[in-house]
Every structure is written in C-alpha cells, then in structure tokens.
Design a protein around this motif. Structure first.
Motif, PDB file in Angstrom:
ATOM      1  N   LEU A 224       0.858  -1.168   0.000  1.00  0.00           N
ATOM      2  CA  LEU A 224       0.000   0.000   0.000  1.00  0.00           C
ATOM      3  C   LEU A 224       0.905   1.232   0.000  1.00  0.00           C
ATOM      4  N   MET A 225       0.813   2.017  -1.067  1.00  0.00           N
ATOM      5  CA  MET A 225       1.561   3.272  -1.141  1.00  0.00           C
ATOM      6  C   MET A 225       0.753   4.347  -0.430  1.00  0.00           C
ATOM      7  N   VAL A 226       1.380   5.044   0.508  1.00  0.00           N
ATOM      8  CA  VAL A 226       0.727   6.126   1.256  1.00  0.00           C
ATOM      9  C   VAL A 226       1.619   7.361   1.154  1.00  0.00           C
ATOM     10  N   ASP A 227       1.066   8.464   0.652  1.00  0.00           N
ATOM     11  CA  ASP A 227       1.890   9.657   0.461  1.00  0.00           C
ATOM     12  C   ASP A 227       1.125  10.918   0.835  1.00  0.00           C
ATOM     13  N   TYR A 228       1.880  11.931   1.176  1.00  0.00           N
ATOM     14  CA  TYR A 228       1.337  13.249   1.512  1.00  0.00           C
ATOM     15  C   TYR A 228       0.743  13.902   0.266  1.00  0.00           C
ATOM     16  N   ALA A 229      -0.312  14.684   0.439  1.00  0.00           N
ATOM     17  CA  ALA A 229      -0.914  15.423  -0.673  1.00  0.00           C
ATOM     18  C   ALA A 229      -1.309  16.809  -0.196  1.00  0.00           C
ATOM     19  N   SER A 230      -1.224  17.770  -1.089  1.00  0.00           N
ATOM     20  CA  SER A 230      -1.696  19.125  -0.780  1.00  0.00           C
ATOM     21  C   SER A 230      -2.427  19.664  -1.999  1.00  0.00           C
ATOM     22  N   ARG A 231      -3.292  20.624  -1.751  1.00  0.00           N
ATOM     23  CA  ARG A 231      -4.075  21.208  -2.838  1.00  0.00           C
ATOM     24  C   ARG A 231      -4.221  22.701  -2.581  1.00  0.00           C
ATOM     25  N   ILE A 232      -3.979  23.494  -3.626  1.00  0.00           N
ATOM     26  CA  ILE A 232      -4.116  24.944  -3.523  1.00  0.00           C
ATOM     27  C   ILE A 232      -5.385  25.380  -4.253  1.00  0.00           C
ATOM     28  N   LEU A 233      -6.254  26.094  -3.551  1.00  0.00           N
ATOM     29  CA  LEU A 233      -7.441  26.691  -4.159  1.00  0.00           C
ATOM     30  C   LEU A 233      -7.359  28.205  -3.998  1.00  0.00           C
ATOM     31  N   ARG A 234      -7.826  28.915  -4.984  1.00  0.00           N
ATOM     32  CA  ARG A 234      -7.852  30.368  -4.890  1.00  0.00           C
ATOM     33  C   ARG A 234      -9.168  30.804  -4.251  1.00  0.00           C
ATOM     34  N   LYS A 235      -9.127  31.857  -3.478  1.00  0.00           N
ATOM     35  CA  LYS A 235     -10.357  32.428  -2.933  1.00  0.00           C
ATOM     36  C   LYS A 235     -11.039  33.307  -3.972  1.00  0.00           C
ATOM     37  N   GLU A 236     -10.392  33.411  -5.107  1.00  0.00           N
ATOM     38  CA  GLU A 236     -10.926  34.184  -6.218  1.00  0.00           C
ATOM     39  C   GLU A 236     -12.011  33.372  -6.928  1.00  0.00           C
ATOM     40  N   THR A 237     -13.185  33.974  -7.103  1.00  0.00           N
ATOM     41  CA  THR A 237     -14.250  33.280  -7.819  1.00  0.00           C
ATOM     42  C   THR A 237     -14.021  33.389  -9.321  1.00  0.00           C
ATOM     43  N   HIS A 362       3.743  26.432   3.057  1.00  0.00           N
ATOM     44  CA  HIS A 362       2.503  25.824   3.528  1.00  0.00           C
ATOM     45  C   HIS A 362       2.263  24.421   2.975  1.00  0.00           C
ATOM     46  N   THR A 363       2.921  24.082   1.882  1.00  0.00           N
ATOM     47  CA  THR A 363       2.582  22.821   1.208  1.00  0.00           C
ATOM     48  C   THR A 363       3.723  21.809   1.131  1.00  0.00           C
ATOM     49  N   LYS A 364       4.966  22.280   1.077  1.00  0.00           N
ATOM     50  CA  LYS A 364       6.081  21.353   0.883  1.00  0.00           C
ATOM     51  C   LYS A 364       6.640  20.874   2.216  1.00  0.00           C
ATOM     52  N   LEU A 365       7.084  19.625   2.211  1.00  0.00           N
ATOM     53  CA  LEU A 365       7.686  19.027   3.402  1.00  0.00           C
ATOM     54  C   LEU A 365       9.115  18.624   3.094  1.00  0.00           C
ATOM     55  N   ARG A 370       8.021  14.322   5.313  1.00  0.00           N
ATOM     56  CA  ARG A 370       7.123  13.595   4.407  1.00  0.00           C
ATOM     57  C   ARG A 370       7.120  12.103   4.711  1.00  0.00           C
ATOM     58  N   TYR A 371       8.291  11.579   5.019  1.00  0.00           N
ATOM     59  CA  TYR A 371       8.358  10.157   5.362  1.00  0.00           C
ATOM     60  C   TYR A 371       7.548   9.872   6.631  1.00  0.00           C
ATOM     61  N   LEU A 372       7.759  10.680   7.673  1.00  0.00           N
ATOM     62  CA  LEU A 372       7.026  10.470   8.923  1.00  0.00           C
ATOM     63  C   LEU A 372       5.524  10.670   8.722  1.00  0.00           C
ATOM     64  N   ASN A 373       5.152  11.573   7.819  1.00  0.00           N
ATOM     65  CA  ASN A 373       3.742  11.773   7.497  1.00  0.00           C
ATOM     66  C   ASN A 373       3.150  10.507   6.887  1.00  0.00           C
ATOM     67  N   SER A 374       3.901   9.844   6.006  1.00  0.00           N
ATOM     68  CA  SER A 374       3.427   8.596   5.395  1.00  0.00           C
ATOM     69  C   SER A 374       3.247   7.499   6.440  1.00  0.00           C
ATOM     70  N   VAL A 375       4.231   7.392   7.347  1.00  0.00           N
ATOM     71  CA  VAL A 375       4.140   6.373   8.398  1.00  0.00           C
ATOM     72  C   VAL A 375       2.920   6.630   9.287  1.00  0.00           C
ATOM     73  N   LYS A 376       2.712   7.894   9.664  1.00  0.00           N
ATOM     74  CA  LYS A 376       1.587   8.259  10.518  1.00  0.00           C
ATOM     75  C   LYS A 376       0.258   7.923   9.841  1.00  0.00           C
ATOM     76  N   ASN A 377       0.117   8.260   8.570  1.00  0.00           N
ATOM     77  CA  ASN A 377      -1.130   7.990   7.860  1.00  0.00           C
ATOM     78  C   ASN A 377      -1.317   6.504   7.580  1.00  0.00           C
ATOM     79  N   CYS A 378      -0.213   5.784   7.438  1.00  0.00           N
ATOM     80  CA  CYS A 378      -0.301   4.325   7.305  1.00  0.00           C
ATOM     81  C   CYS A 378      -0.867   3.725   8.588  1.00  0.00           C
ATOM     82  N   GLN A 379      -0.384   4.197   9.730  1.00  0.00           N
ATOM     83  CA  GLN A 379      -0.904   3.715  11.012  1.00  0.00           C
ATOM     84  C   GLN A 379      -2.395   4.033  11.161  1.00  0.00           C
ATOM     85  N   PHE A 380      -2.780   5.230  10.712  1.00  0.00           N
ATOM     86  CA  PHE A 380      -4.185   5.626  10.763  1.00  0.00           C
ATOM     87  C   PHE A 380      -5.041   4.670   9.924  1.00  0.00           C
ATOM     88  N   LEU A 381      -4.621   4.404   8.689  1.00  0.00           N
ATOM     89  CA  LEU A 381      -5.381   3.496   7.822  1.00  0.00           C
ATOM     90  C   LEU A 381      -5.403   2.081   8.379  1.00  0.00           C
TER      91      LEU A 381
END
Length: 812
Positions: A224-237, A362-365, A370-381
C-alpha cells in the motif's frame, strides 16, 4: 493481449559491482495482508485465510441515478448504511457496486429493498441489488502472477476492492476526495496564504493538506503506497477572474478548471462561456417537473442567494452513461461563476519566486517530514481498516536498491567535470570551438547602452569556455511593436543583399506577446529559420558574469555544437540512436503537440527534432513512421550508416493505453524501418517513462540520529516493489530541496541484447547530457529536449518550425 518483455539478464557479478554500490532505502510503500473481515453476523475469530470469497452486487436505484453522479449515490448510501449493515454485516460501496463477504440470499436483498425513508436531495429512493460475480480475496490473487497482462492492476478485482474499502474509510472519517485520484483532504484544517502581487494587490489562497494511497501488487507482496498530498485553491471566484481579464477576453477561462464547494468540492473543466444565459435564465427541472431559473434552483437546493443576475454562465460538458441502456451521452452542465472558485496558481504567480516560496512554506515538506507523514497515515489506515480485513504493517518498508556511479564528462582542452556530487561547474572550454560571428542585436534605442554592456559581459564570460565572441551588428527601433522590429530585420537581410546572421539577439523588456511574435517570425516555416535569443536587462542585474556565461552556452547549444560529452557505458553499440517522445500539456486547436527528438551521432550530442500535432486521445501518433524515417535519414547522412540499435523513451501513458501503444506505435516504428530498406531491421527497445508517480524513496544514514534524506543521484530500485516484467525506478536528479520524485521506466518492447544494468547505466548517463543544466535531470536528454520542443511549439510557435532548424536545439 500483447505480452510485455521479461527482465534481461544482469552483467556478471564483478562487472555489476564496478558500476554501482548497494544501498538500503526506506519507502512509502507498506506491506498489506488480507485477513478474514470482522462481521456482525459471524462469530468466528479473525484470521489469515486463503479462500475468502467476496460477492459483488450491482447497485441500482429507484428512481434511477446516473452511474457517474457519485455524490448523490454516496448520499443515498450514507443514509441507508446503518440499516444495510444491520442486515448483511460489513460491506463496501464503490458508487456502482456493493461488495460483501457474505452471499446474500433473496430475503436479505428484499430487506434492503424494503428499507424506508432513504431521503436524499429531496427525493425518496429504494436500493436494488443484483448479483454479478464472486472472487477470491487474498494476496496471491491481488498480485496476479500472470504478468503478461499490462492491465492486471487496473482490471484486478482484488485491488479494486481494496481501494473501495479504503475510500469508504476516508469518507467515514469526513475526509473529502478532491478530484478522482484517491487524494483525500481534511477541509476543516485549511490554511490561508496571502500573496502580494507585482502590482501591489494581494491574492488569498487556501491550502488543504491530506494524503493519497494506492494498492500496488509487486513481484512477491501486496503493498500500500501512502503519500502526503496538498491542494491549492484560490479564494478568487470565476466571476472575479473573468472581470479582471475582461479587457482580454472573458473566454480566457475556457480550458481552466473551477471547483464548487457547495456540492462536495467537485471540479469542472470549463468548455465554453454561454453569454446568452444568466442566473435569471430558466431550464426544465426534472425533480420539480417545472421550469425554474438557475438562481431559484441554487436557492432551493443549496440555500445560496445569487448576487449578480447579469453574469454569463460557464459550461462544462459531462460525459455520462444512461442508467438503463448504458449508452454514453454528453450533457452540458451550467455553472454560475459567482459561486465557482478558481483552482491552482495563476501563471503570473508561478513565475513569482516570492509567491512560490510562500506557497511552499505551507505545502512542501522535507524528506524527514514527508516520510514520517506517510508512516503516521499508514498507522491511521491500518487502525481503521482492521475490521474490514486489511492488515497494514507500517514497519515493513525497508528495501534493497543500488546506486550507480556517475559518468565521466569531458570538456574541451582535455578537461573533465567533477561529478562526485552529480551537479558540476562548467568552468572549462566547450568540446567544440565556437565563434560568434555575423550575429545581430535588435533593441529599442533606449536600451542601446545596456545592450552594449551585455555584449561586453558576454565577451568576458565566454573566454573561460574558449568561445570567440565578435562584435554584433546593432539595429535600433523606436517602439515595442514586434512588426516594426521584423520590418527592420527584413529590410537589412531579406530585402537587402546582406547574408543572414548566424543568430539574432532581441534585447529588451519581456512581454509574452512580443516574445511570441518574434520567436514565431524567426523559427516558423515562413520565416528566415535562424536561432534567436531574447535577453532582458533585468536578468543581467544580479550575477551578471554567471548569467552571461549561461547565455553563451545556450546560444552555442542552439547553434548545434557540442558543449560536453558524456561517457558511453561499456557494451553500447557505437551506432546507437536514442529517441525521446514527449507530449505537451497545452493544446493547439484542441490538438496535442508531440515533440520527437532523435540523436544523430555516437556521443548523443547532436539531434534531429520534429513535432507531430495529434488529435486528443490519439495515442497512435499517425505520422510517427514518417518522422522516424526522417530521423533515420538524418542519422545516415551524419554517419554514412543506419543505426544498428535504437532506444526509445516515450512519455508515460495511462495503463489502459499501453496496449494501444504496443499495437500501433511499435508497428509504426517497424514500418519506418521497412520504408528505409526492405532488409533493415535494427534491434530496438521501447520504454514508457512515467514522471508522475506516488512512490517515494528515502535514504537513512547509518547513524539513526541523522535525518532521513533523499536518495542519492543514480539510485535504481529494481526489486521487491516492482513487477516481474522489465521495469525500474530511477532517482537521477540531485535533489537538495523538497522531496525527490523518482521516474518509473517500463519496457514495452525489447529486441536488443543489452543487459539490465546496461539499460540502467545508459539511461542514467543520458540524464547528464542536457545542455541547459550542469548536472543530471530527471529523464534522458533526448526526452528532455522533446519536452522542451513540445512546450515551445504549443506555448509560443503554435505551428511547425522551419526545416532549416531541424538539426538544432532552437527551442531551448
């Protein structure tokens, strides 16, 4: 189904050890095992078994809901999930199918059908189940040991079930899937990013953080591949964006994506703007069975009051299948700009270093984070998936890899690059001697002094590279109209008696339209067909000598010379051609541009370049045969012999398109061989190259106290986490900031006699052969040049280039 080639043999142990060292890596891929799921209707204990059977049922609704209307389907099931689980125990729902570890008798199905008060979207629904098939659920079936099918993962029932289970867990935990790539975000923990634009206005962005996952069978295990993800949205309509760009065209939004937060963060690609419709316009609403205005519809369904009643509507063309006939149709979805938000960053923000730095905060690790984030989310899943029969081991992610030694790089005057740290300094003569003579500068008369200073700087910087820079001829203009600049050039060289210059420098401020017009003139089919370079005075304000040095090398590259040469691995035939094929993201008249670049000499330093403009989703490259034939003719002209071996690197396709590539592209290439000579049949290998992979690899120092880092340049992963067919991951680049994303190479055809490690070495060494960077890039040089060519044509030229430029790197 066409079989993929098997992995070639490796070189003898001693030979292999001379070119590499073995290393241990950590990865974001964790071993997954399948066990018997917990069920409210089963009293037996949970254990690992080999014959778990999953039963799949198609789901239908009364009244019917289109298959691709997943939001409404999930909403109905969410209302009924507790009642369904009380009847049949634990289950998973994919939006189209229900999966259960129990075979449901008719009375159970009837009980589900009779569930009352399933009220969603103002409508009462009934759920109908129809048995379709059953299949074994275990690691062996997930691995699908028959590796002759390239689609084994996509069509594999077990991995599909695993994804359904995991996605169900994420939705139960209130994560939102934005897009359709198994990327889930915690929308309640967003952060705001304030960016100051160059015009002193401020833009506000929203950063969402989450993670992504993917079940991936390998040679021996299920990962199971588990990786960090981020998404940027503009507040501009979308309305604000259209108002800002109305001086250009409100159609500027066409081809961009918007997101609607009111209906579960749905993303829509805008196909057109309907200026004849507004929120006051009416349409026939099937649910209320009456004509209703768009504004009224949004008020009744989402309690949203539209403020601007005179705005045009955005149109998204949605493909869907009818629930009963399964016939594919297209319908237009109308969106109100005022309540749609723009996605991602603007082109201006991407060019702004400070803006990108602020976003990265705000988005890059770091690799460690990033590795520890993957381990943490793997434990969560792992904790959440246990009751569904999935065991995920967050400590099972250490793998074996090798690290190749970098190549020897030769400059002029018998000097060599220091590649101990992969990147190197170019402080030596170029391999070919260059003389910049009969060249010209066109500039505005106000920039004449700065242009002369630039020439002086270029002369001094070029001495280290043994490039002889002669004085140019200057042409001054009164304004910034591209046509007047072109007329000035025509008057001197086209209409006059002067010979065309070796190359032209346009000097002055950067304006995208002006830049495109000048490039189009010099490089298009109807232009003079000479290399050009645009220089801005601003670029010379900092580190002027270094900038001038790079400009000198870039111009030399465009003129077709050899800046340096890269070592050729042992055992590579001297009559080998390397071909790179890349497709641009941007389209021209709804058609994609494929750049095709082929090497012409034994050192892989000279290239033939051409493009193919192809229809969307046309993976066959219909003119590929003709382009390959032209490249072969150019090779023969340079060497008086045709290539005996050809290595092709092709930009990655979707898994569903690989068989098309095998069927059509390889056949087209072979037809090109036959068109040269009836008996001409060179050995060749064809690789799909995928740069968008979720797998990450990390290196940990032997001292546990030190932080986890990116893998070193030249790291090859070719065991444990790959399949039995010939494929490998490569981390070629020297990544000092952020997290290294490896590149995946999958061989689709191979008739060569090269060993596996020779392919690794050749591929890695060629990442050093791209003249716009002094060090390794992510992909081999021919492919990088093809990427630059496709982007230049689609972004700037918008047409075929002049044939006289085919053997130059004019697009750098």
């Amino acid at each position: 189904m066409i079989a993929l080639p098997k992995r070639p043999q490796k070189s003898a142990f001693n030979d292999a050890n001379r070119i590499c060292q073995r290393v241990k890596l950590l990865t974001n891929m964790f071993v997954m095992q399948i066990e018997e799921p917990q069920s409210s209707n089963q009293g037996k204990s949970q254990s690992y078994v080999d014959n778990i059977i999953c039963y799949q049922y198609d789901v239908e609704f009364e009244p019917s809901i289109a298959e691709d209307n997943r939001n409404l389907r999930y909403a109905v099931f969410k209302k009924a999930s507790k009642s369904i689980e009380d009847i049949i125990g634990k289950f998973s729902f994919s939006g189209k199918s229900l999966f259960s570890m129990m075979s449901l008798k008719k009375d159970k199905i009837d009980q589900i059908k009779s569930i009352e008060s399933i009220d969603a979207d103002g409508q009462k629904y009934t759920i109908l189940l129809r048995f379709t098939k059953c299949f074994e659920v275990n690691e062996e079936s997930a691995q699908n040991l028959d590796k002759t099918s390239v689609n084994f993962r996509k069509g594999n029932q077990v991995t599909q079930l695993l994804h359904v289970i995991l996605k169900t867990i994420m939705r139960e935990q209130n994560y939102k899937e934005i897009g359709k790539n198994s990327k889930f975000f915690d929308i309640y923990s967003k952060s705001e990013i304030v960016i100051e634009n160059r015009d002193k206005t401020k833009s506000v962005l929203e950063a969402y953080k989450g993670f992504t996952f993917n079940a991936s069978p390998s040679q021996q295990k299920l990962f199971l591949m588990v990786d960090y993800a981020s998404r940027i949205l503009r507040k501009e309509t979308a309305l604000q964006y259209m108002n800002q760009s109305q001086n250009e065209s409100n159609n500027k939004i066409v081809g961009q994506s918007v997101i609607t937060k009111y209906n579960n963060f749905q993303i829509y690609l805008i196909n057109r703007v309907d200026f004849n419709k507004t929120p006051s316009s009416t349409f026939f609403c099937k649910k209320s069975n009456k004509q209703i205005s768009f504004a009224q519809y949004y008020k009744e369904r989402y309690n949203i009051t539209i403020q601007k009643m005179n705005q045009p509507l955005l149109v998204h063309k949605r493909k869907y299948r009818e629930p009963n006939t399964n016939t594919q149709k297209v319908e237009e979805v109308f969106l109100i700009p005022e309540i749609c938000f723009m996605t991602g960053l603007t082109d201006e923000q991407r060019k702004d270093f400070q803006a990108m730095k602020e976003v990265a905060n705000h988005t890059k690790l770091s690799p460690q984070q990033r590795y520890l984030n993957s381990v943490k989310n793997c434990q969560f899943l792992s904790a959440k998936a246990k009751s569904s029969g999935l065991q995920i081991d967050h400590q099972s992610n250490q793998i074996e890899a090798i690290q190749l030694k970098p190549p020897r790089i030769t400059f002029g005057a018998g000097k060599f690059a220091n590649t101990e740290r992969s990147n190197f300094d170019m402080r030596a003569p170029t391999l070919d001697k260059f003389k910049f003579h009969d060249w010209s500068i066109i500039c505005n008369r106000n920039d004449k002094n700065q242009a002369e200073n630039f020439v002086d700087m270029l002369k001094r910087a070029s001495q280290a590279h043994n490039i002889d820079v002669q004085n140019p001829s200057y042409f001054e203009t009164k304004d910034w109209k591209a046509q007047n600049w072109i007329n000035q050039f025509d008057k001197q060289f086209i209409d006059g008696v002067k010979q065309l210059p070796q190359f032209v420098v346009t000097f002055g401020k950067f304006d995208s339209l002006f830049y495109s017009q000048m490039k189009e003139y010099f490089a298009s089919q109807n232009g003079p067909g000479i290399a050009s370079q645009h220089i801005t005075p601003r670029s010379m304000q900092k580190n002027a000598m270094s900038v001038a040095s790079k400009i000198a090398l870039q111009i030399a590259s465009k003129l077709g010379g050899t800046i340096w040469s890269v070592e050729i691995p042992k055992g590579i035939n001297p009559n080998t051609m390397i071909i790179g094929i890349e497709t641009s993201m941007k389209k021209i008249k709804n058609q994609q541009v494929a750049g095709i670049v082929a090497s012409l000499n034994k050192d892989f330093t000279q290239y033939y370049s051409e493009i193919d403009v192809r229809k969307d989703n046309d993976t066959a490259l219909p003119t590929l045969s003709n382009i390959i034939k032209k490249a072969l003719e150019a090779f023969e002209k340079c060497n008086n012999i045709l290539p005996e071996e050809i290595i092709i690197y092709r930009q990655g396709l979707g898994e569903g398109q690989i068989q098309q590539s095998l069927k059509y592209e390889i056949n087209a290439i072979q037809n090109a061989f036959k068109s040269m000579k009836s008996q001409y049949n060179p050995r060749f290998a064809f690789f799909q190259v995928n740069k968008k992979v979720g797998q990450k690899f990390y290196q940990q120092s032997q001292r546990q106290s030190e932080e986890i880092q990116n893998p070193g340049s030249g790291t090859i992963i070719a065991s444990e986490v790959i399949q039995n067919n010939f494929e490998f991951f490569m981390a070629a680049q020297n990544c000092n900031s952020g997290v290294c994303t490896p590149t995946k190479y999958t061989c689709l055809y191979n008739s060569t006699n090269l060993k596996e490690d020779q392919f690794w070495q050749l591929t890695y060494f060629q990442t050093f052969n791209y003249y716009n960077w002094q060090g390794p890039v992510r992909i081999p040089a021919a492919m990088k040049y093809a990427e630059k060519l496709a982007k230049f044509i689609s972004d700037t030229l918008q047409d075929q280039a002049n044939e006289d430029l085919a053997t130059t790197l004019f697009y750098l």
